[in-house]
Design a protein around this motif. Structure first.
Motif, mmCIF file in Angstrom:
data_model
loop_
_atom_site.group_PDB
_atom_site.id
_atom_site.type_symbol
_atom_site.label_atom_id
_atom_site.label_comp_id
_atom_site.label_asym_id
_atom_site.label_seq_id
_atom_site.Cartn_x
_atom_site.Cartn_y
_atom_site.Cartn_z
ATOM 1 N N ASN A 105 0.816 -1.207 0.000
ATOM 2 C CA ASN A 105 0.000 0.000 0.000
ATOM 3 C C ASN A 105 0.857 1.267 0.000
ATOM 4 O O ASN A 105 0.456 2.296 0.511
ATOM 5 N N SER A 106 2.034 1.178 -0.608
ATOM 6 C CA SER A 106 2.976 2.289 -0.568
ATOM 7 C C SER A 106 2.802 3.309 -1.696
ATOM 8 O O SER A 106 3.501 4.315 -1.714
ATOM 9 N N HIS A 107 1.879 3.066 -2.622
ATOM 10 C CA HIS A 107 1.632 4.008 -3.722
ATOM 11 C C HIS A 107 0.216 4.544 -3.599
ATOM 12 O O HIS A 107 -0.701 3.802 -3.262
ATOM 13 N N LYS A 108 0.033 5.825 -3.924
ATOM 14 C CA LYS A 108 -1.302 6.384 -3.752
ATOM 15 C C LYS A 108 -2.220 6.146 -4.930
ATOM 16 O O LYS A 108 -3.440 6.283 -4.804
ATOM 17 N N ASN A 109 -1.665 5.767 -6.092
ATOM 18 C CA ASN A 109 -2.488 5.435 -7.253
ATOM 19 C C ASN A 109 -1.660 4.686 -8.279
ATOM 20 O O ASN A 109 -0.447 4.552 -8.147
ATOM 21 N N THR A 110 -2.329 4.205 -9.321
ATOM 22 C CA THR A 110 -1.657 3.399 -10.346
ATOM 23 C C THR A 110 -0.586 4.192 -11.095
ATOM 24 O O THR A 110 0.420 3.635 -11.506
ATOM 25 N N TYR A 111 -0.791 5.478 -11.248
ATOM 26 C CA TYR A 111 0.192 6.311 -11.962
ATOM 27 C C TYR A 111 1.472 6.452 -11.139
ATOM 28 O O TYR A 111 2.575 6.435 -11.688
ATOM 29 N N ALA A 112 1.333 6.597 -9.833
ATOM 30 C CA ALA A 112 2.503 6.666 -8.962
ATOM 31 C C ALA A 112 3.276 5.351 -9.002
ATOM 32 O O ALA A 112 4.511 5.354 -9.061
ATOM 33 N N GLU A 140 6.965 8.022 -9.775
ATOM 34 C CA GLU A 140 6.842 9.388 -9.249
ATOM 35 C C GLU A 140 5.732 9.409 -8.200
ATOM 36 O O GLU A 140 4.562 9.216 -8.543
ATOM 37 N N PRO A 141 6.049 9.628 -6.936
ATOM 38 C CA PRO A 141 5.050 9.548 -5.871
ATOM 39 C C PRO A 141 3.835 10.465 -6.056
ATOM 40 O O PRO A 141 2.748 10.152 -5.600
ATOM 41 N N GLU A 142 4.015 11.581 -6.725
ATOM 42 C CA GLU A 142 2.912 12.527 -6.891
ATOM 43 C C GLU A 142 2.251 12.435 -8.265
ATOM 44 O O GLU A 142 1.422 13.276 -8.612
ATOM 45 N N ALA A 143 2.576 11.416 -9.047
ATOM 46 C CA ALA A 143 1.987 11.264 -10.381
ATOM 47 C C ALA A 143 0.473 11.117 -10.273
ATOM 48 O O ALA A 143 -0.049 10.577 -9.309
#
Length: 130
Positions: A33-40, A45-48
């Motif tokens: 659960n370390s990414h906030k979305n699929t783009y990140a 890029e954490p803020e993608a």
């Protein structure tokens, strides 16, 4: 939902989901659960962000189930997502890739099976067993 609430549900339900649906050919997938979305996840890029950033809840990718915590709002959605992605883990990876190329998302037999299995979410709810 807080991270602690989500983790408590995962700790309770995930072993039960594994037992109920069985083991696939690969090792059991960890949950990340370390990414906030699929783009990140895919860009590194954490803020993608992108068009599905606010709606994507989870995905099974390279042997791991990724959960996007900002989009998980309740236990039912969390459990449905884990079950859906776990179903993909149990499916034949070659057939899965073949169907991706042959079908639209809603007609893909692997997606139909994963959506059907989501209906079992209540079996793994902590509230179901109290």
């Amino acid at each position: 939902m807080t991270i602690d609430e989500i983790q408590q549900i995962i700790n309770y339900a995930y072993p039960k989901i594994q037992s109920y649906y069985g083991k696939g050919k690969l090792d059991y997938p960890p949950i990340d659960n370390s990414h906030k979305n699929t783009y990140a996840l895919h860009s590194g890029e954490p803020e993608a962000t992108g068009e599905h950033a606010a709606t994507s809840i989870a995905e099974y990718y390279k042997g791991t189930i990724y959960l996007y915590l900002p989009n998980i709002t309740n236990e039912e959605g969390l459990l449905r997502s884990i079950i859906h992605e776990y179903t993909h883990y149990t499916q034949d990876s070659e057939l899965f890739a073949k169907y991706r190329a042959m079908y639209d998302y809603e007609d893909d037999p692997t997606e139909i099976e994963a959506h059907k299995n989501e209906e079992d979410w209540h079996l793994f709810s902590q509230n179901n067993n109290k």
